[in-house]
Design an enzyme around this catalytic site. Sequence first.
Site: not given
Length: 455
Positions: A279, A304
């Site tokens: 990401r 995350k």
Amino acid sequence: MTARWPDPDRANIGRYVASLDLRSMKSRTCYRQVLHGFQDVAERYEALGQEVLLAWLRESAIRRAASTLLHRTRIIDRFLERLVELGAIERSPVAALRDECNIKQCMPIWRALASRDPEKALAELRQPRPFGSVLGEMMAGHVAMMRRRGYKYTSQPLLLLRFDRFLQLHPGLETEPLSAMIDRWAATNGTRHHAEECEKLKRVLAKILRHRDPSMPERRPDPRPRKQAARQWRKPHIYSPADVRRMLDVARAYPSPRVPLRPLSMYTMLLLAYCAGLRRGELAGLDLGDVDLQDGTITIRQTKFFKTRILPLPDSVVVELRAYIDARRRAGGSQDARSGLFWHERGDGHYTPEMITWLLADVIRRAGLKPLRGKTGPRVHDLRHSMVVNRILEWYRTGINPQDRLPFLATYLGHRDINSTLVYITVTQDLMHYANERFRAVGAPCLNLRQEVGS
């Protein structure tokens, strides 16, 4: 004792401009002109308040265009923040107006002050106090409880704050039951996205009420709003290997005469975004010490879902990483293990996620895969989707059953479970072709066997 401001010798301005390390003489001259002009106005008033800001805007508007003037306000904002840090002023008047209006940005304040009717513009800018409605205390208590339990709980408070703001703007709803409040909020917007938000709100409020009264029956969620909203989501773009090669070539040749390391940095970012499925926040968070060239791995820390994972990389990617780290060292990059892997000279040396998105999106545009303007077209995050689809295609080509490998792929991507990974599987023509071929090879004989047994 720290000197107060305005200071007669204007030493604060000189020290502030010198501390900025501005590269060109033109920039230093511009900063001095703006700040000296602002102090000229401030010296005519007893206190540093809204009147000073208005007077400076009026006098500056005679010499500068409106767009240029608003750009200059950023210089004033940063200077006032520095004065607060030094103790030369108690508080910035811009920050005071920002707190009074319950907003985070300074630019809306300046736009309101520069309008024809500043008082009216500021009144329209004022936002209700967070969690100030009749349900505010209950919602704020729930958010605090969930965070004490260790949850990030970031998206739900934003939803609750929007509902809280609606209730404050409609005080007549205070005596209505909760279901009527939600129905009135749902009626304000007829989009599918808002209908999905209302369903989320009902689910969160039901959880709050059950925490307060465990005897309440559990509410059954309604999946229809989410499904209807999902139909209008933009589908991810799956980059072909040829597209990725084109983007890598563009990144290597990216024009950056003032920052020679940047093209190689962008090239390496693209490699990791596609080959490791990282990401943008994970790219920005990589430190030099997270790369182990000997073992060929990188460590992604606390991203995350609070996950830390160690990812093995292909040998070709390790070779490119080693070349980038060598170029980074020759460019003068910090060799501290805690310094950013993608290093640059300004700020703390880290690229921000926003800067990474802007740079890689510009590469996508220059590669001819995205329109030159606007938010339409392929996104940077689609590299992660493409990595998943192309990896499954490769498994099909080599005779591997993708279903057996999906748990490993979920772990590699940092997902909580396989369901999150399934979202990334976009059905393409190639994927459908290989899936059909696999069914013809494995499933079709089973069907023929059943027919033979039945006969």
